[in-house]
Structures are given as C-alpha cells and as structure tokens.
Scaffold this motif. Structure first.
Motif, short mmCIF file in Angstrom:
data_model
loop_
_atom_site.label_atom_id
_atom_site.label_comp_id
_atom_site.label_asym_id
_atom_site.label_seq_id
_atom_site.Cartn_x
_atom_site.Cartn_y
_atom_site.Cartn_z
N GLU A 4 0.84 -1.20 0.00
CA GLU A 4 0.00 0.00 0.00
C GLU A 4 0.87 1.24 0.00
OE1 GLU A 4 -3.48 0.40 2.41
OE2 GLU A 4 -3.59 -1.78 2.72
N THR A 5 0.44 2.23 -0.77
CA THR A 5 1.06 3.55 -0.76
C THR A 5 -0.02 4.54 -0.35
OG1 THR A 5 0.51 4.16 -3.04
CG2 THR A 5 2.53 2.84 -2.71
N LYS A 6 0.28 5.80 -0.42
CA LYS A 6 -0.71 6.81 -0.05
C LYS A 6 -1.98 6.69 -0.90
CE LYS A 6 -1.29 11.80 0.31
NZ LYS A 6 -0.71 13.12 0.09
N ARG A 7 -1.81 6.43 -2.22
CA ARG A 7 -2.97 6.43 -3.12
C ARG A 7 -3.26 5.08 -3.75
NH1 ARG A 7 -1.65 10.87 -7.41
NH2 ARG A 7 0.31 9.71 -7.42
N LEU A 8 -2.37 4.10 -3.59
CA LEU A 8 -2.46 2.86 -4.36
C LEU A 8 -2.42 1.62 -3.49
CD1 LEU A 8 0.21 3.79 -7.06
CD2 LEU A 8 -2.28 3.88 -7.35
N ILE A 9 -2.99 0.57 -4.05
CA ILE A 9 -2.82 -0.78 -3.54
C ILE A 9 -2.23 -1.59 -4.68
CG2 ILE A 9 -3.99 -2.89 -2.77
CD1 ILE A 9 -6.14 -1.03 -1.54
N LEU A 10 -1.12 -2.27 -4.42
CA LEU A 10 -0.54 -3.21 -5.37
C LEU A 10 -0.82 -4.60 -4.81
CD1 LEU A 10 2.91 -1.49 -5.98
CD2 LEU A 10 0.85 -1.31 -7.37
N ARG A 11 -1.48 -5.42 -5.61
CA ARG A 11 -1.85 -6.76 -5.16
C ARG A 11 -1.63 -7.75 -6.29
NH1 ARG A 11 -5.89 -8.00 -8.33
NH2 ARG A 11 -7.64 -6.61 -8.66
N MET A 64 -2.38 -2.73 -10.05
CA MET A 64 -2.34 -1.41 -9.41
C MET A 64 -3.77 -0.89 -9.29
SD MET A 64 -0.37 2.06 -10.69
CE MET A 64 1.08 1.15 -11.16
N ILE A 65 -4.20 -0.67 -8.06
CA ILE A 65 -5.57 -0.28 -7.77
C ILE A 65 -5.57 1.06 -7.06
CG2 ILE A 65 -7.72 -0.99 -6.61
CD1 ILE A 65 -6.63 -3.05 -8.73
N LEU A 66 -6.44 1.98 -7.51
CA LEU A 66 -6.60 3.25 -6.80
C LEU A 66 -7.34 2.99 -5.49
CD1 LEU A 66 -7.71 5.93 -9.44
CD2 LEU A 66 -5.54 5.78 -8.22
N GLU A 107 5.05 6.55 -7.92
CA GLU A 107 4.66 6.13 -6.57
C GLU A 107 4.74 4.61 -6.44
OE1 GLU A 107 0.59 6.43 -3.88
OE2 GLU A 107 1.05 8.07 -5.27
N ALA A 108 4.23 3.91 -7.42
CA ALA A 108 4.25 2.44 -7.39
C ALA A 108 5.67 1.92 -7.52
CB ALA A 108 3.37 1.89 -8.51
N ALA A 109 6.47 2.50 -8.42
CA ALA A 109 7.85 2.03 -8.62
C ALA A 109 8.67 2.22 -7.34
CB ALA A 109 8.50 2.76 -9.79
N ARG A 110 8.49 3.33 -6.65
CA ARG A 110 9.20 3.53 -5.38
C ARG A 110 8.78 2.49 -4.33
NH1 ARG A 110 8.48 9.03 -6.84
NH2 ARG A 110 6.57 9.13 -5.60
N TRP A 115 10.04 -2.33 -1.22
CA TRP A 115 9.67 -3.69 -0.86
C TRP A 115 10.79 -4.66 -1.25
CZ3 TRP A 115 9.26 -8.19 -3.59
CH2 TRP A 115 8.69 -9.27 -2.93
N ALA A 116 11.30 -4.53 -2.47
CA ALA A 116 12.33 -5.45 -2.96
C ALA A 116 13.60 -5.38 -2.12
CB ALA A 116 12.64 -5.17 -4.44
N PHE A 117 14.05 -4.18 -1.82
CA PHE A 117 15.27 -4.07 -1.03
C PHE A 117 15.06 -4.53 0.42
CE2 PHE A 117 17.16 -0.92 -4.18
CZ PHE A 117 18.16 -1.77 -4.59
N ARG A 118 13.87 -4.39 0.94
CA ARG A 118 13.60 -4.84 2.31
C ARG A 118 13.36 -6.35 2.41
NH1 ARG A 118 10.29 0.46 2.95
NH2 ARG A 118 11.83 1.75 4.03
N GLN A 119 12.81 -6.95 1.34
CA GLN A 119 12.40 -8.35 1.40
C GLN A 119 13.34 -9.32 0.69
OE1 GLN A 119 9.79 -9.26 3.29
NE2 GLN A 119 9.55 -7.10 3.80
#
Length: 176
Positions: A4-11, A64-66, A107-110, A115-119
């Motif tokens: 989740e970001t401020k405006r998006l959900i990536l699932r 990518m979902i608003l 926003e999604a790319a960041r 996520w990638a660097f943390r996981q």
C-alpha cells in the motif's frame, strides 16, 4: 501479498483482472514503445506468467488499484527480465493512459523498490526501456534510478538501462 502507498494498492493479479489489463496492453498508444499491442492470448500469457512468478519467486507484476475508488489502473512490480543478455530483477510498469502524468507510476515504482530491497537479497534493481520511452525513464529516475548503460537491441533499436544499488537506496531513504 499487498503493498500500500498513499494512493495505491498493489496486489497479486487474478484471472478476473484480464479484461482490465487487456484494455491497457491492447491499446496502441500505451504500447507504442513495444513491438506491438498485446492481443487477448498474449495478455492472458502475461497474467499467467505473473501468477507463475508469484509461486516461483514470491514476486511479479502486481495489479495497481486506486485506493479511493478501487479502480484497476495498471500494474507495477518486479519481474526477472533478460536485459542485454543477463536475467536481472526489473521494476516494470504499465499505466492506463487516462491516469498518465499523475505520479502513479513513480509512486508504485518507489513502493516496489522499497519492498524489494527490504524483502529480497538483490544488490541492484533495474528498469529498462526503449530509448524513445521518455515517460518510462522519467519514472525510473523518480524511483532513484540512474541510467547505467544503453545497448543496441533488435526490438527497441536502442535500449536504455536504469538501476539503483542497495547502497544508493539506503542513502536515499536514510536506512544507514
């Protein structure tokens, strides 16, 4: 898996997402930097490949979902891509043209980068694109990536490669 970001959900994709992603990937304007827009079969292969990637690698391109409306506006994620002859972790994105120039791709790319660097254990993440795809390399740059090379490519004529190292990311987000 959900980011989740401020405006998006990536699932993760589901088969029910096929009509929405097909609308994007079959559009000639959206796909102008690809060899051709996707047909229905190619779009289904794209979704199926990502479902396979989730099982095999634990990641892939995500829908990518608003948040505000629940609208499917594209995808963004990490996929193994052949870049100049080497399979590398690539952050890629496709955004519905009605949502261009609103910062959703960046926003999604960041979020995917973080996520990638943390996981994951990758020391470097990449994005690559046709040299004509200005929007794509601006999105990569907005995610902290820098152009590291360009190479002749029979598909794109000339392909640009952007990347960010773990060390650069740590400095960028204050992880040190």
């Amino acid at each position: 898996m959900v980011i989740e970001t401020k405006r998006l959900i990536l699932r993760e994709y589901t088969q029910e997402d096929l009509p929405a992603i097909y609308e994007i990937l079959s559009d000639s304007e959206t796909m102008q930097h690809y060899p051709a827009p996707y047909d229905e079969a190619t779009t289904k292969r794209w979704v199926d490949w990502n479902l396979h990637n989730y099982r095999e690698h634990g990641f892939g391109a995500w829908a990518m979902i608003l948040k505000e409306t629940g609208t499917f506006i594209g995808d963004c994620g990490l996929t193994p891509q052949k870049i100049d002859g080497e399979v590398l972790p690539e952050i890629g994105y496709h955004i519905h043209k009605h949502y261009w120039r609103q910062g959703y791709g960046s926003e999604a790319a960041r979020a995917v980068r973080d996520w990638a660097f943390r996981q994951l254990d990758y020391d470097r993440l990449y994005s690559y694109m046709a040299h004509t795809n200005v929007a794509s390399y601006k999105t990569a740059a907005a995610a902290g990536m820098k152009k590291i090379k360009e190479y002749a490519d029979p598909v794109n004529e000339l392909t640009y490669v952007y990347a960010i190292s773990r060390e650069e990311w740590e400095a960028l987000v204050g992880q040190r």
